[in-house]
Design an enzyme around this catalytic site. Structure first.
Site, PDB file in Angstrom:
ATOM      1  N   ASP A 541       0.891  -1.165   0.000  1.00 23.73           N
ATOM      2  CA  ASP A 541       0.000   0.000   0.000  1.00 23.73           C
ATOM      3  C   ASP A 541       0.924   1.208   0.000  1.00 23.73           C
ATOM      4  O   ASP A 541       1.670   1.425   0.968  1.00 23.73           O
ATOM      5  CB  ASP A 541      -0.862   0.016   1.262  1.00 23.73           C
ATOM      6  CG  ASP A 541      -2.060  -0.914   1.170  1.00 23.73           C
ATOM      7  OD1 ASP A 541      -2.043  -1.806   0.306  1.00 23.73           O
ATOM      8  OD2 ASP A 541      -2.991  -0.754   1.978  1.00 23.73           O
ATOM      9  N   HIS A 599       5.092  -6.975   0.177  1.00 24.33           N
ATOM     10  CA  HIS A 599       4.761  -8.272  -0.408  1.00 24.33           C
ATOM     11  C   HIS A 599       5.506  -8.476  -1.719  1.00 24.33           C
ATOM     12  O   HIS A 599       6.044  -7.530  -2.294  1.00 24.33           O
ATOM     13  CB  HIS A 599       3.251  -8.362  -0.638  1.00 24.33           C
ATOM     14  CG  HIS A 599       2.438  -8.231   0.610  1.00 24.33           C
ATOM     15  ND1 HIS A 599       1.642  -9.241   1.080  1.00 24.33           N
ATOM     16  CD2 HIS A 599       2.295  -7.212   1.496  1.00 24.33           C
ATOM     17  CE1 HIS A 599       1.042  -8.857   2.204  1.00 24.33           C
ATOM     18  NE2 HIS A 599       1.420  -7.614   2.465  1.00 24.33           N
ATOM     19  N   SER A 686       8.916   4.617   4.782  1.00 24.12           N
ATOM     20  CA  SER A 686       9.850   3.650   4.219  1.00 24.12           C
ATOM     21  C   SER A 686       9.553   3.467   2.741  1.00 24.12           C
ATOM     22  O   SER A 686       8.539   3.961   2.231  1.00 24.12           O
ATOM     23  CB  SER A 686       9.755   2.317   4.966  1.00 24.12           C
ATOM     24  OG  SER A 686       8.407   1.990   5.227  1.00 24.12           O
TER      25      SER A 686
END
Length: 742
Positions: A541, A599, A686
Site C-alpha cells: 500500500d 509483499h 519507508s
C-alpha cells in the site's frame, strides 16, 4: 460533457460571527486530474448554475467516479461543507453510441442526436449534520459520453448533406469532389474513384450513400503513412468545369450551423491551447457568408510549403492513440496521427484556420485531429454556451480555498502544483482517480521544507546525520513501550484508517509499533489476475512511481548526485548492477499512515538476502529530489527474487526517518507467490525500490503517464501495475540463475 443545472432544499448555515444564517453555494467538480468550480450564487437555497464543461476521458479513467461537492462560500472563514454526490463514468459509457462491427459506423437516435442523461442525486455527508432532519438537498445535472470518431461521423453526415443537391441521401462523384475541394483536400481523382469502387459502384455513373461516403472518409483519415498515395500535382489541378465552394462562403451554406443537431459536444481533450471555448460561442461575421467570390474564404487552404511531419498535438502526453470507443485522445488512429502534414502525401482535409473559433495553424495538426476540432466547434448546443465553469485547479480542496490560506500554504510548503518539488505532496488515488493531498502535520511539512531545500549544506554534515539516527532509534524505542498504545486511537482518527480491514482487534495491540505493522484480513487485499503469473502486482500500500529506465528515473525523480544502481545494491551485488542498465524501476513509497507490510510483486524464488546499515533520511519526495542520495545511503535490505517471467528482480527495502528496523518474514530459497508477504517495517516512512532487467516489464499506461509528470499514484497491495514481456521471460530466468552469487 457535464452540465451542472442546480440544487434544491439546501440548508441555511451560520456565518463565522454566528450572527446570521445564509447559504452562498458553489460546486467543486473533480475527475482524475481535472478539477472545476462553478460560480458562487449569493443568498440562495435553490441555486441554478446552468454551467457546462467538457473534458477528456482516457482509457484507464473509465473506472473513475466524477465527484461533486457542494459548499457554502464565506467571505472570511473557511467555506462550509454541505455534501457530496458522485456517479460512475461507466454509466455514461454504457449508454454511448455503439459502433457497428461491420460498417464501423455509430448508431444514433432517430433525430441523429445522442441525448444527455439526467441525474437528480441526494447530497450525502461524511458524518451526521444537524440540518439533515429538516432538509434533503438534491443536486441536478446532466451528462453524456461520446467517442471522438462517433462525433466526427456526425460532422461528416451534417456536412455531406449540404452537398446532396437533390436531397436523396446519396452523393455523385461531382458532389463528393466539391465537398472535398471546399476542405482543401488533395485526394486524387483515382482515390475518390476508389470510394465508389469499394461499394461496387461506377465512379462517374452511380452514387454512393452518405453512410458509405463516411466509411470511406474515416478509412482515409486513419490510413497509415506507408499506405497513403503520393500527390500528383497535375492530377489535382482544379477542373474549370467543377464549381469549387469554400465552406461557409455563401448564403446557401449559412444554414450549415443551424442544421447541426448535436445536443452537446463529446468529452473533449482539446485544451485551452487548442481553442477558446468562449470564442466558439460568438456568431460568425457577416463576411463569412458573403457571395462575393473575390473575398477570402473563411477556411484557408494551407500552402504546401508549410507541410512537415511530427508528433501529434501540442501536448506531449498525447502521442499514442487507439481506435477504441473509449478514446485516449482526439486523434484515435495509431498510424494516422501526426501533427504536421507533408505535401507529398494525399490529405482528406487541409485547412489553416477553424471557421468557427478561428483557431490558426490547424494545418500543423493531423487530419483526424482537424476534423475532430471542427466537429467539436460545430456542435450547435455548445455554440450557445455563455458561461464556462472555472477550471485549472490542482485539487478539489484547493478549489475552495481562500486567498489567505493559499498564501500560508505557499510560505510553509512551497509551490502548489502537480509534480512540484515542495512539501505539498499530491498523489492520485488509482481507485477513485481523485487527487489527494498527503496528510501530515503542518510542522512536519515546514520542517521537511527547511531541511531539504538546499539539503547539501544542511543535511550532509555529520551532526545532522547523527541527529536523525538518534531520533529514529529513540522514536522506535518509544513506540515499543506499552505507554505508546494510547496513541493508536488518535492516529486512526487523524488519518481516517479503515479499522474493519485489520485482522486483529485494536485492543489486542500492546504497543503502537504492534499496531503500526499490523496484519490485514486476507480479503482486504486480493491479488489481481491470480492465475496469471505474468501480471506484475503492487508490493505495498503505497505511493507508486514507475519508470521505463533507471536513467529516466534519475532525470525526472531521483536527483541525488551520487545515486547509482551499484551504490544502491551495495558491495555484495555491485557486480550485478550492469544487468539492470536500461531496465525498468519502480518506487513503492510508504507513508506513516499506510499498511506497513511489503509483499512479493512476482512469483519466484528468494535469493541470498543482505542487510546494509546506513542513514535514516526521510523518503519524502522533497528529500529524494534533493542533492542527497537517500536510497544509496539509508539502511536497507536487498531481497533478490528469481522469476521465470521477469528474470532476476531486485527488491531493495529501504528504512527511513523514524524506522527502527526492517524485518523479513521469508528465507533464502523460499518459493513466493505474487501478493505473498516478504516482511514489514517498524514505525516511520519507508520505501521499496524494485529493479528489473531491460525489456522485462511493460508498465500500465496510467502509471507511466503519472511518472513522466512526477506525480505519485496511490495503489494497494495486489493491484496490477504491469505485465511481463513474454519473449524474454525464459532467457532472463536462466541468466539470473547462472549469475546467483555464492
Amino acid at each position: 460533457m457535464l452540465e451542472i443545472l442546480g440544487a434544491t432544499d439546501l440548508p441555511r448555515l451560520k456565518n463565522m460571527t454566528r450572527t446570521g444564517w445564509d447559504m452562498d453555494p458553489f460546486v467543486v467538480i473533480s475527475f482524475g486530474k481535472k478539477v472545476f468550480r462553478t460560480r458562487v450564487i449569493r443568498h440562495s437555497l435553490n441555486p441554478v448554475w446552468d454551467e457546462k464543461m467538457l473534458f477528456h476521458v482516457r482509457r484507464y479513467e473509465t473506472t473513475y467516479k466524477v465527484q461533486l461537492t457542494v459548499l457554502d462560500w464565506d467571505k472570511l472563514s473557511s467555506n462550509d461543507y454541505v455534501g457530496d454526490a458522485s456517479f460512475d463514468v461507466t454509466e455514461l459509457i454504457r449508454d454511448a453510441p455503439q459502433r457497428d462491427p461491420q460498417t464501423g459506423l455509430y448508431s444514433e437516435d432517430e433525430d441523429g442526436s445522442h441525448p444527455m442523461k439526467e441525474f437528480q442525486l441526494p447530497l450525502t455527508t461524511a458524518k451526521e449534520m444537524p440540518w439533515e432532519a429538516k432538509h434533503n438537498p438534491v443536486l441536478a445535472f446532466r451528462a453524456k459520453f461520446q467517442p471522438y470518431d462517433g462525433l466526427r461521423q456526425r460532422f461528416w453526415q451534417q456536412y455531406l448533406k449540404q452537398y446532396d443537391a437533390c436531397d436523396t441521401g446519396t452523393l455523385s462523384h461531382l458532389e463528393l469532389t466539391s465537398m472535398l475541394d471546399s476542405l482543401g483536400s488533395t485526394l486524387s481523382s483515382q482515390t475518390i474513384d476508389s470510394f465508389f469502387i469499394r461499394h461496387g459502384k461506377m465512379p462517374h455513373e452511380d452514387e454512393i450513400t452518405i453512410a458509405e461516403a463516411i466509411q470511406c472518409l474515416e478509412t482515409e483519415l486513419g490510413r497509415p503513412n506507408s499506405e497513403k498515395k503520393r500527390v500528383n500535382i497535375e492530377d489535382n489541378l482544379p477542373d474549370s468545369s467543377v464549381p469549387v465552394t469554400p465552406l461557409l462562403s455563401s448564403e446557401e451554406s449559412a444554414p450549415f450551423l443551424d442544421g447541426l443537431d448535436f445536443s452537446g459536444p463529446p468529452l473533449s481533450a482539446i485544451s485551452a491551447d487548442d481553442f477558446s471555448i468562449e470564442g466558439s460561442s460568438k456568431a460568425l461575421p457577416p463576411s463569412a457568408y458573403s457571395t462575393e467570390r473575390s473575398e477570402q474564404p473563411l477556411i484557408q487552404v494551407a500552402e504546401p510549403s508549410s507541410y512537415s511531419y511530427g508528433t501529434n498535438g501540442t501536448n506531449s502526453r498525447q502521442q499514442s492513440y487507439s481506435s477504441s470507443d473509449v478514446e485516449d485522445s482526439p486523434g484515435s488512429w495509431n498510424s494516422g496521427s501526426m501533427s504536421h502534414s507533408d505535401d507529398s502525401f494525399e490529405r482528406v482535409i487541409n485547412v489553416k484556420n477553424c471557421p468557427l473559433c478561428h483557431r490558426p495553424r490547424l494545418n500543423s495538426k493531423a487530419e483526424v485531429d482537424i476534423v475532430t476540432h471542427l466537429a467539436v466547434c460545430a456542435s450547435q448546443d455548445w455554440a450557445k454556451v455563455d458561461r464556462i465553469v472555472v477550471g485549472n485547479f490542482v485539487t478539489a480542496s484547493q478549489a475552495q480555498r481562500k486567498w489567505y490560506t493559499k498564501i500560508i500554504s505557499k510560505v510553509s510548503s512551497g509551490d502548489y502544483r502537480l509534480g512540484a518539488n515542495s512539501a505539498n505532496i499530491i498523489v492520485q488515488n488509482r481507485l477513485t482517480g481523485q487527487l489527494e493531498e498527503e496528510k501530515m502535520q503542518v510542522y512536519v511539512r515546514l520542517g521537511i521544507r527547511l531541511l531539504y531545500k538546499g539539503a547539501r549544506s544542511r543535511m550532509e554534515g555529520a551532526r545532522a546525520r547523527r541527529l536523525l539516527k538518534s531520533l529514529s532509534i529513540k522514536q522506535g524505542n518509544k513506540y515499543d513501550s506499552p505507554d505508546s498504545a494510547r496513541d493508536i486511537s488518535t492516529f486512526i482518527e487523524f488519518h481516517g484508517l479503515k479499522v474493519d480491514e485489520i485482522l486483529e482487534p485494536i485492543s489486542s495491540f500492546k504497543t503502537f509499533n504492534e499496531f503500526f505493522y499490523r496484519k490485514l484480513k486476507p480479503s482486504a487485499r486480493p491479488t489481481e489476475d491470480i492465475d496469471d503469473p505474468g501480471r506484475l502486482v503492487s508490493a505495498a500500500d503505497c505511493r507508486l512511481m514507475v519508470f521505463e529506465t533507471v536513467s529516466e528515473a534519475t532525470r525526472l525523480w531521483i536527483k541525488g548526485r551520487e545515486f547509482t544502481v551499484a551504490r544502491l545494491l551495495g558491495d555484495r551485488y555491485r557486480d550485478q548492477a550492469e544487468r539492470y542498465a536500461g531496465g525498468a524501476l519502480a518506487i513503492f513509497r510508504l507513508a506513516p499512515q499506510d499498511y506497513h507490510r511489503f509483499h512479493s510483486p512476482i512469483d519466484g524464488t528468494v535469493g541470498p538476502m543482505t542487510y546494509i546499515s546506513g542513514e535514516y533520511y526521510t523518503v519524502n519526495p522533497q528529500a529524494i529530489r534533493s542533492a542527497l542520495d537517500v536510497y544509496g545511503e539509508n539502511a536497507r535490505k536487498i531481497v533478490p527474487i528469481d522469476s521465470p517471467q521477469f528474470g532476476r528482480v531486485m527488491a531493495v527495502c529501504i528504512g527511513a526517518m523514524m524506522v527502527g528496523s526492517i524485518q523479513t518474514t521469508v528465507q533464502e530459497g523460499d518459493e513466493v507467490k505474487r501478493g505473498q508477504e516478504l516482511g514489514y517495517f517498524a514505525f516511520g516512512g519507508s520505501t521499496v525500490v524494485v529493479l528489473f532487467e531491460k525489456g522485462a516489464v511493460q508498465w500500465d499506461e496510467d502509471l507511466l503517464i503519472n511518472g513522466r509528470a512526477s506525480l505519485e499514484t496511490l495503489v494497494r497491495v495486489g493491484m496490477g501495475i504491469g505485465h511481463a514481456r513474454p519473449a524474454r521471460s525464459m532467457s532472463m530466468s536462466s541468466k539470473a540463475s547462472r549469475a546467483m552469487p555464492e
